[in-house]
Scaffold this active site. Structure first.
Site, PDB file in Angstrom:
ATOM      1  N   LYS A 230       0.710  -1.138  -0.096  1.00 39.62           N
ATOM      2  CA  LYS A 230       0.243  -0.029   0.057  1.00 39.62           C
ATOM      3  C   LYS A 230       0.898   1.352   0.044  1.00 39.62           C
ATOM      4  O   LYS A 230       1.926   1.079   0.153  1.00 39.62           O
ATOM      5  CB  LYS A 230      -1.053  -0.020   1.144  1.00 39.62           C
ATOM      6  CG  LYS A 230      -1.943  -1.382   1.114  1.00 39.62           C
ATOM      7  CD  LYS A 230      -3.018  -1.258  -0.098  1.00 39.62           C
ATOM      8  CE  LYS A 230      -3.604  -2.603  -0.240  1.00 39.62           C
ATOM      9  NZ  LYS A 230      -4.478  -3.142   0.745  1.00 39.62           N
TER      10      LYS A 230
HETATM   11  C1  LIG Z   1      -5.733  -3.986   1.346  1.00 35.94           C
HETATM   12  C2  LIG Z   1      -7.142  -3.661   1.292  1.00 35.94           C
HETATM   13  C3  LIG Z   1      -7.847  -3.988   2.285  1.00 35.94           C
HETATM   14  C4  LIG Z   1      -7.394  -4.815   3.361  1.00 35.94           C
HETATM   15  O1  LIG Z   1      -6.191  -4.059   3.966  1.00 35.94           O
HETATM   16  P1  LIG Z   1      -5.343  -5.063   5.060  1.00 35.94           P
HETATM   17  O2  LIG Z   1      -4.512  -4.031   5.837  1.00 35.94           O
HETATM   18  O3  LIG Z   1      -4.416  -5.883   4.170  1.00 35.94           O
HETATM   19  O4  LIG Z   1      -6.226  -5.886   6.002  1.00 35.94           O
HETATM   20  C5  LIG Z   1      -9.436  -3.820   2.222  1.00 35.94           C
HETATM   21  N1  LIG Z   1      -9.818  -3.053   1.146  1.00 35.94           N
HETATM   22  C6  LIG Z   1      -8.895  -2.766  -0.002  1.00 35.94           C
HETATM   23  C7  LIG Z   1      -9.614  -1.960  -1.139  1.00 35.94           C
HETATM   24  C8  LIG Z   1      -7.590  -3.077  -0.062  1.00 35.94           C
HETATM   25  O5  LIG Z   1      -6.709  -2.962  -0.968  1.00 35.94           O
END
Ligand SMILES: *Cc1c(COP(=O)(O)O)cnc(C)c1O
Length: 385
Positions: free
Chosen positions: A184
């Site tokens: 991310k």
């Molecule tokens: C990465 C992601 C999540 C979940 O995040 P985590 O930190 O992996 O729990 C939820 N929604 C979207 C759109 C994502 O890209």
């Protein structure tokens, strides 16, 4: 061909990040100490919101929002078909029912007309997803929400650093969830954040991440008190001081990193403009894209192959492609439990057969970017119709 596969996403951690984490390891507080507050304050500032509440993952941020706004049994929550499953799952955690809306074929962002079409008297909220790093049409969603008394919530796990008409993502919905997983925009290894302007929602989210207990351990230490009360059913969704120190250090680089990703996107855009068979998703006018993902749609009428073969050919070139996402309503869990299936969101289903995510990270060099462009051009010409 590259000898080491270029990943579609990955973290960038430098010596200043390592030093920030080491400092915490030598300090008194490994978790729920001063770094949590410092990170939350900086995050609230960057997202233009009154409050930021740090939690253990993006998924727990979504869960905390679903709980905090009071989603419960019998409530329907509208979720776009193209997203990570966690956006829908958080509704199920609280006993609600996810209802899937279709997306705009140009951007794969939730289509406001589809939101209206799937709304019912049981609709409690819409969970908008700022897919790939672009803001949804919050003006249209707010108008729908105002008319129907529906809450507008945001899953901005892709979109830290994006803006819509100059306003930062994180300040556009009643509450917004972010993820700090390594792929991310910034990372704390695992991590999440809830932002909101509401004092009350922030207080409930803070309690929810700590078992539903009304005070934090550090606060009680300060007051020399052992007394606490559990007033709600919560979880241990806390984010540690080590992670918050990493997040704070990473957040300082966000602006430069988003700039770098935009630069890479511009090179991709230019390269693919004249390339038959490969169409980048369109950009939202008035918005600044955070480019968590760079997604292209294959124009299958101009290619002699399908997505599967195109994907494998790029992999063979050492390009770490991916697909975001399998429409959530096509997953067996939702089909079996909620009776969803093919035909419910035709735009999402058609797009799914054509989308490919190309590598896009702030850690990519100009040479990496050129490798991706060359490989895509090579594969597209090899399969030109
Ligand atoms: C990465 C992601 C999540 C979940 O995040 P985590 O930190 O992996 O729990 C939820 N929604 C979207 C759109 C994502 O890209």
């Amino acid at each position: 061909m590259r000898d080491r596969r270029l990943p579609y996403g990955r973290q960038l951690v430098d010596e200043s990040d390592v030093a920030a984490v080491s400092d915490v390891l030598r300090s008194d507080w490994l978790t729920t100490g001063p770094k949590v507050e410092a990170f939350e304050q900086a995050f609230a500032e960057v997202t233009g919101s009154a409050h930021a509440v740090a939690v253990s993952t993006g998924t727990s941020a979504l869960h905390a929002i679903a709980h905090t706004v009071g989603i419960s049994s019998g409530d329907e929550v509208i979720v776009p078909a193209i997203t990570f499953a966690a956006t829908a799952n958080c509704v199920v955690y609280e006993g609600g029912r996810p209802v899937f809306a279709d997306v705009d074929p140009r951007t794969l962002l939730v289509d406001p007309d589809s939101v209206v079409a799937v709304s019912s008297s049981r609709t409690k909220a819409v969970f908008a997803v700022d897919y790939a790093g672009q803001p949804c049409d919050y003006a249209a969603l707010d108008a729908i929400g105002d008319r129907a008394g529906t809450l507008i919530l945001a899953d901005a796990c892709h979109a830290l650093g994006a803006t819509a008409d100059g306003r930062p993502i994180g300040s556009l919905a009643l509450a917004t969830a972010f993820s700090m997983h390594p792929v991310k925009p910034i990372t704390t290894a695992e991590g999440g954040m809830v932002t909101t302007d509401s004092d009350e929602l922030a207080a409930v989210a803070r309690r929810f991440r700590n078992h539903g207990i009304s005070t934090e351990f550090r606060e009680r230490e300060r007051q020399g008190s052992w007394f606490y009360e559990m007033i709600d059913l919560g979880f241990n969704y806390r984010l540690s001081d080590m992670q918050c120190a990493l997040g704070l250090s990473q957040l300082g680089k966000l602006k430069a990193w988003v700039e770098r990703r935009r630069e890479i996107a511009r090179r991709y855009d230019d390269a693919f403009e004249e390339l038959a068979g490969v169409d980048p998703l369109e950009r939202v006018p008035g918005a600044e894209h955070a480019y968590h993902l760079y997604v292209v749609k294959l124009d299958l009428e101009r290619l002699t192959c399908g997505r599967e073969r195109f994907f494998r050919a790029l992999q063979a070139e050492g390009i770490g492609v991916n697909v975001h996402y399998i429409p959530v309503h096509l997953h067996p869990y939702y089909r079996e439990r909620y009776g969803t299936g093919p035909g419910m969101c035709p735009v999402a289903e058609e797009a799914y057969e054509r989308i490919v995510t190309l590598p896009m990270t702030h850690a990519m060099s100009d040479e990496d970017t050129g490798d991706v462009i060359d490989a895509v051009a090579k594969v597209a010409s090899a399969y030109a119709a």
